[in-house]
Scaffold this motif. Structure first.
Motif, PDB file in Angstrom:
ATOM      1  N   ILE A   8      -6.510  19.806  -1.406  1.00 47.58           N
ATOM      2  CA  ILE A   8      -5.766  18.955  -0.480  1.00 47.58           C
ATOM      3  C   ILE A   8      -6.766  18.502   0.573  1.00 47.58           C
ATOM      4  O   ILE A   8      -7.156  19.262   1.466  1.00 47.58           O
ATOM      5  N   CYS A  33      -6.117  15.472  -3.841  1.00 47.08           N
ATOM      6  CA  CYS A  33      -5.357  14.421  -3.163  1.00 47.08           C
ATOM      7  C   CYS A  33      -5.927  14.230  -1.766  1.00 47.08           C
ATOM      8  O   CYS A  33      -6.655  15.087  -1.253  1.00 47.08           O
ATOM      9  N   ASP A  34      -5.607  13.107  -1.171  1.00 52.91           N
ATOM     10  CA  ASP A  34      -6.040  12.815   0.190  1.00 52.91           C
ATOM     11  C   ASP A  34      -5.122  11.737   0.754  1.00 52.91           C
ATOM     12  O   ASP A  34      -4.592  10.908   0.006  1.00 52.91           O
ATOM     13  N   ASP A  53      -0.703  14.340  -5.729  1.00 56.68           N
ATOM     14  CA  ASP A  53      -0.302  14.433  -4.328  1.00 56.68           C
ATOM     15  C   ASP A  53      -0.294  15.891  -3.879  1.00 56.68           C
ATOM     16  O   ASP A  53      -0.459  16.812  -4.689  1.00 56.68           O
ATOM     17  N   SER A  54      -0.116  16.114  -2.585  1.00 57.88           N
ATOM     18  CA  SER A  54      -0.224  17.454  -2.021  1.00 57.88           C
ATOM     19  C   SER A  54       0.841  18.412  -2.545  1.00 57.88           C
ATOM     20  O   SER A  54       0.577  19.610  -2.717  1.00 57.88           O
ATOM     21  N   THR A  76      -0.340  19.812   7.543  1.00 61.23           N
ATOM     22  CA  THR A  76      -0.500  20.051   6.108  1.00 61.23           C
ATOM     23  C   THR A  76       0.444  21.140   5.623  1.00 61.23           C
ATOM     24  O   THR A  76       1.133  20.983   4.608  1.00 61.23           O
ATOM     25  N   ILE A  80       3.520  21.093   2.831  1.00 65.45           N
ATOM     26  CA  ILE A  80       3.497  21.805   1.550  1.00 65.45           C
ATOM     27  C   ILE A  80       4.201  23.154   1.581  1.00 65.45           C
ATOM     28  O   ILE A  80       4.331  23.815   0.545  1.00 65.45           O
TER      29      ILE A  80
END
Length: 268
Positions: A8, A33-34, A53-54, A76, A80
Protein backbone atom coordinates in the motif's frame (compact mmCIF):
# COMPACT_ATOMS: atom_id res chain seq x y z
CA UNK A 1 -4.90 -16.02 -0.31
CA UNK A 2 -4.05 -14.22 -3.55
CA UNK A 3 -0.76 -12.50 -2.81
CA UNK A 4 2.41 -13.23 -0.88
CA UNK A 5 3.23 -9.51 -0.61
CA UNK A 6 0.95 -6.53 -1.07
CA UNK A 7 2.18 -2.92 -1.01
CA UNK A 8 0.00 0.00 0.00
CA UNK A 9 2.03 2.92 -1.33
CA UNK A 10 4.26 3.00 -4.41
CA UNK A 11 6.53 5.94 -3.69
CA UNK A 12 10.29 5.85 -4.21
CA UNK A 13 11.01 3.50 -1.33
CA UNK A 14 7.87 1.40 -1.68
CA UNK A 15 8.47 0.81 -5.38
CA UNK A 16 12.15 -0.02 -4.77
CA UNK A 17 11.26 -2.62 -2.16
CA UNK A 18 8.45 -4.01 -4.31
CA UNK A 19 10.91 -4.51 -7.15
CA UNK A 20 13.40 -6.27 -4.91
CA UNK A 21 10.95 -8.48 -3.06
CA UNK A 22 8.96 -9.14 -6.21
CA UNK A 23 11.97 -10.81 -7.83
CA UNK A 24 11.81 -13.55 -5.19
CA UNK A 25 8.12 -14.49 -5.52
CA UNK A 26 6.24 -16.17 -8.32
CA UNK A 27 4.29 -14.17 -10.88
CA UNK A 28 0.93 -12.93 -9.62
CA UNK A 29 1.94 -13.08 -5.96
CA UNK A 30 2.97 -9.42 -5.68
CA UNK A 31 0.36 -6.64 -5.59
CA UNK A 32 0.51 -2.89 -5.10
CA UNK A 33 -1.61 0.23 -5.03
CA UNK A 34 -1.16 3.96 -4.60
CA UNK A 35 -3.39 7.03 -4.43
CA UNK A 36 -1.55 8.26 -7.51
CA UNK A 37 -2.92 5.83 -10.07
CA UNK A 38 -0.48 6.85 -12.79
CA UNK A 39 2.46 6.22 -10.49
CA UNK A 40 1.03 2.89 -9.35
CA UNK A 41 0.50 1.80 -12.96
CA UNK A 42 4.07 2.70 -13.87
CA UNK A 43 5.52 0.81 -10.90
CA UNK A 44 3.30 -2.22 -11.56
CA UNK A 45 4.50 -2.34 -15.16
CA UNK A 46 8.15 -2.21 -14.09
CA UNK A 47 7.84 -4.76 -11.28
CA UNK A 48 5.31 -7.12 -12.81
CA UNK A 49 3.03 -6.58 -9.82
CA UNK A 50 -0.75 -6.87 -9.90
CA UNK A 51 -2.25 -3.37 -9.88
CA UNK A 52 -5.13 -3.24 -7.42
CA UNK A 53 -6.56 -1.21 -4.54
CA UNK A 54 -5.81 -0.97 -0.82
CA UNK A 55 -8.78 -3.06 0.28
CA UNK A 56 -7.72 -5.95 -1.97
CA UNK A 57 -4.16 -5.73 -0.66
CA UNK A 58 -5.35 -5.65 2.96
CA UNK A 59 -7.76 -8.55 2.48
CA UNK A 60 -5.60 -10.88 0.40
CA UNK A 61 -1.89 -10.45 1.20
CA UNK A 62 0.14 -12.62 3.56
CA UNK A 63 2.49 -9.68 4.16
CA UNK A 64 0.62 -6.35 4.06
CA UNK A 65 3.34 -3.73 3.52
CA UNK A 66 2.30 -0.25 4.63
CA UNK A 67 4.60 1.94 2.52
CA UNK A 68 3.19 5.39 3.32
CA UNK A 69 4.54 8.42 5.19
CA UNK A 70 3.99 8.51 8.97
CA UNK A 71 1.46 11.33 8.62
CA UNK A 72 -0.65 9.15 6.31
CA UNK A 73 -0.77 6.11 8.59
CA UNK A 74 -4.00 6.98 10.40
CA UNK A 75 -5.91 7.60 7.18
CA UNK A 76 -4.53 4.37 5.72
CA UNK A 77 -5.60 2.26 8.69
CA UNK A 78 -8.98 3.99 8.76
CA UNK A 79 -9.37 2.87 5.15
CA UNK A 80 -8.21 -0.74 5.48
CA UNK A 81 -9.11 -1.47 9.11
CA UNK A 82 -12.39 -3.17 8.24
CA UNK A 83 -10.77 -5.44 5.64
CA UNK A 84 -8.08 -6.51 8.11
CA UNK A 85 -10.62 -7.19 10.86
CA UNK A 86 -12.74 -9.40 8.60
CA UNK A 87 -9.84 -11.72 7.78
CA UNK A 88 -9.90 -15.24 9.21
CA UNK A 89 -6.47 -16.24 7.90
CA UNK A 90 -3.09 -15.27 9.29
CA UNK A 91 -1.16 -12.27 7.95
CA UNK A 92 1.68 -9.94 8.95
CA UNK A 93 1.71 -6.14 8.82
CA UNK A 94 4.98 -4.63 7.62
CA UNK A 95 5.64 -0.95 8.36
CA UNK A 96 8.46 1.27 7.13
CA UNK A 97 7.18 4.50 8.70
CA UNK A 98 10.02 6.44 10.30
CA UNK A 99 9.79 7.08 14.03
CA UNK A 100 6.69 4.90 14.36
CA UNK A 101 6.93 2.06 16.86
CA UNK A 102 5.36 -1.37 16.61
CA UNK A 103 3.16 -0.37 19.54
CA UNK A 104 1.92 2.65 17.60
CA UNK A 105 1.18 0.53 14.52
CA UNK A 106 -0.94 -1.78 16.66
CA UNK A 107 -2.77 1.19 18.17
CA UNK A 108 -3.55 2.54 14.70
CA UNK A 109 -4.71 -0.85 13.45
CA UNK A 110 -6.93 -1.27 16.54
CA UNK A 111 -5.75 -4.88 16.91
CA UNK A 112 -2.84 -7.03 18.09
CA UNK A 113 -1.69 -8.16 14.65
CA UNK A 114 1.82 -9.54 14.02
CA UNK A 115 4.01 -6.61 12.95
CA UNK A 116 7.41 -6.38 11.28
CA UNK A 117 8.98 -2.93 11.38
CA UNK A 118 11.68 -2.09 8.85
CA UNK A 119 13.86 0.96 8.29
CA UNK A 120 15.24 0.78 4.73
CA UNK A 121 17.46 3.31 3.00
CA UNK A 122 17.60 4.72 -0.51
CA UNK A 123 20.34 2.37 -1.86
CA UNK A 124 17.69 -0.37 -1.67
CA UNK A 125 16.62 0.98 -5.06
CA UNK A 126 19.73 -0.58 -6.60
CA UNK A 127 19.87 -3.69 -4.41
CA UNK A 128 22.60 -2.27 -2.18
CA UNK A 129 20.52 -1.13 0.78
CA UNK A 130 21.07 -1.54 4.50
CA UNK A 131 17.77 -2.22 6.24
CA UNK A 132 17.06 -2.60 9.94
CA UNK A 133 14.30 -4.97 10.99
CA UNK A 134 12.42 -5.60 14.23
CA UNK A 135 9.38 -7.74 14.97
CA UNK A 136 6.57 -8.05 17.45
CA UNK A 137 6.31 -11.17 19.60
CA UNK A 138 3.43 -12.45 17.46
CA UNK A 139 5.63 -12.89 14.37
CA UNK A 140 6.85 -16.48 14.10
CA UNK A 141 10.41 -17.48 13.27
CA UNK A 142 9.19 -18.92 9.96
CA UNK A 143 7.41 -15.69 9.01
CA UNK A 144 10.47 -13.62 9.85
CA UNK A 145 12.88 -15.94 8.04
CA UNK A 146 10.74 -15.92 4.89
CA UNK A 147 10.53 -12.13 4.94
CA UNK A 148 14.30 -11.73 5.41
CA UNK A 149 15.01 -14.24 2.64
CA UNK A 150 12.62 -12.52 0.24
CA UNK A 151 14.17 -9.15 1.09
CA UNK A 152 17.71 -10.19 0.12
CA UNK A 153 17.45 -8.68 -3.37
CA UNK A 154 17.17 -5.23 -1.74
CA UNK A 155 20.57 -5.54 -0.03
CA UNK A 156 21.56 -6.36 3.54
CA UNK A 157 19.02 -6.66 6.33
CA UNK A 158 19.78 -6.93 10.04
CA UNK A 159 17.23 -8.15 12.59
CA UNK A 160 17.62 -6.22 15.86
CA UNK A 161 15.67 -5.37 19.00
CA UNK A 162 13.28 -2.51 18.32
CA UNK A 163 14.72 -0.38 21.13
CA UNK A 164 17.88 0.07 19.04
CA UNK A 165 16.24 0.92 15.74
CA UNK A 166 16.13 4.73 16.06
CA UNK A 167 19.81 5.06 16.97
CA UNK A 168 21.00 2.54 14.39
CA UNK A 169 18.89 4.04 11.60
CA UNK A 170 20.63 7.41 11.89
CA UNK A 171 23.69 5.87 10.23
CA UNK A 172 21.78 3.70 7.74
CA UNK A 173 18.95 6.09 6.92
CA UNK A 174 20.53 9.54 7.22
CA UNK A 175 24.03 8.40 6.32
CA UNK A 176 23.50 8.37 2.54
CA UNK A 177 22.91 12.13 2.64
CA UNK A 178 26.22 12.61 4.46
CA UNK A 179 27.89 10.34 1.89
CA UNK A 180 26.47 12.34 -1.02
CA UNK A 181 27.73 15.55 0.55
CA UNK A 182 31.18 14.00 0.80
CA UNK A 183 31.03 12.81 -2.81
CA UNK A 184 30.01 16.29 -3.95
CA UNK A 185 32.79 17.95 -1.96
CA UNK A 186 35.46 15.52 -3.17
CA UNK A 187 34.27 16.00 -6.74
CA UNK A 188 34.46 19.77 -6.28
CA UNK A 189 38.05 19.33 -5.18
CA UNK A 190 38.77 17.21 -8.24
CA UNK A 191 37.21 19.82 -10.53
CA UNK A 192 39.40 22.46 -8.89
CA UNK A 193 42.38 20.31 -9.86
CA UNK A 194 41.21 20.11 -13.49
CA UNK A 195 39.06 16.96 -13.62
CA UNK A 196 35.85 17.31 -15.71
CA UNK A 197 32.72 17.39 -13.53
CA UNK A 198 31.12 14.22 -14.98
CA UNK A 199 34.29 12.21 -14.49
CA UNK A 200 34.81 13.64 -11.01
CA UNK A 201 31.40 12.33 -9.90
CA UNK A 202 31.98 8.86 -11.37
CA UNK A 203 35.49 8.54 -9.96
CA UNK A 204 34.44 9.70 -6.52
CA UNK A 205 31.31 7.55 -6.31
CA UNK A 206 33.17 4.42 -7.46
CA UNK A 207 35.98 5.14 -5.00
CA UNK A 208 33.51 5.33 -2.11
CA UNK A 209 31.64 2.22 -3.26
CA UNK A 210 34.85 0.23 -3.66
CA UNK A 211 36.26 1.40 -0.34
CA UNK A 212 33.11 0.29 1.47
CA UNK A 213 33.04 -3.06 -0.35
CA UNK A 214 36.69 -3.70 0.54
CA UNK A 215 35.99 -3.12 4.22
CA UNK A 216 32.96 -5.44 4.18
CA UNK A 217 34.78 -8.17 2.24
CA UNK A 218 38.00 -8.15 4.27
CA UNK A 219 36.52 -7.44 7.69
CA UNK A 220 39.35 -4.98 8.34
CA UNK A 221 38.68 -1.85 10.38
CA UNK A 222 38.51 1.58 8.74
CA UNK A 223 41.65 2.53 10.67
CA UNK A 224 43.61 -0.42 9.22
CA UNK A 225 42.51 0.33 5.69
CA UNK A 226 43.20 4.04 6.07
CA UNK A 227 46.71 3.28 7.31
CA UNK A 228 47.33 0.99 4.33
CA UNK A 229 46.77 3.94 1.97
CA UNK A 230 48.85 6.46 3.92
CA UNK A 231 52.49 6.12 2.89
CA UNK A 232 55.04 7.91 5.14
CA UNK A 233 55.46 11.48 3.97
CA UNK A 234 53.04 10.87 1.09
CA UNK A 235 50.16 12.72 -0.48
CA UNK A 236 47.38 10.83 1.32
CA UNK A 237 48.59 11.46 4.86
CA UNK A 238 48.94 15.13 3.93
CA UNK A 239 45.25 15.17 2.98
CA UNK A 240 44.27 13.23 6.12
CA UNK A 241 46.10 15.82 8.22
CA UNK A 242 44.17 18.60 6.47
CA UNK A 243 40.87 16.81 7.23
CA UNK A 244 41.82 16.41 10.88
CA UNK A 245 42.73 20.08 11.12
CA UNK A 246 39.33 21.02 9.65
CA UNK A 247 37.46 18.82 12.15
CA UNK A 248 36.19 16.33 9.55
CA UNK A 249 35.58 13.46 11.94
CA UNK A 250 34.06 15.57 14.69
CA UNK A 251 31.71 17.17 12.12
CA UNK A 252 30.41 13.73 11.11
CA UNK A 253 29.97 12.70 14.75
CA UNK A 254 28.04 15.91 15.38
CA UNK A 255 25.85 15.24 12.33
CA UNK A 256 24.88 11.78 13.60
CA UNK A 257 24.19 13.17 17.06
CA UNK A 258 22.04 16.01 15.69
CA UNK A 259 19.97 13.64 13.57
CA UNK A 260 19.47 11.29 16.52
CA UNK A 261 18.28 14.13 18.76
CA UNK A 262 15.79 15.14 16.05
CA UNK A 263 14.52 11.56 15.88
CA UNK A 264 13.94 11.55 19.63
CA UNK A 265 11.90 14.75 19.23
CA UNK A 266 9.68 13.04 16.64
CA UNK A 267 9.15 10.07 18.95
CA UNK A 268 7.77 12.35 21.66
Amino acid sequence: MKYKFGFIGAGNMGSALAAGIGSSVEKGKLALCDKDEAKASSVAEKTGAVLTDSLDVAANSEYVVIAVKPQALKATFDEIGGALKERKDRFVLVSMAAGTSIKKIKELSLADYPVIRIMPNVPCAVGAGMTLCAKSDEVTRGELDYFVSSYSACGRIDVIEERFIDAYSIVTGCGPAYAYLMIEALADGAVKCGVPRDKAYVYTAQMLYGSAELMLETGKSPAELKDSVCSPGGTTIEGVAALEKAGFRSALIDAVDASYRKTLEFNK
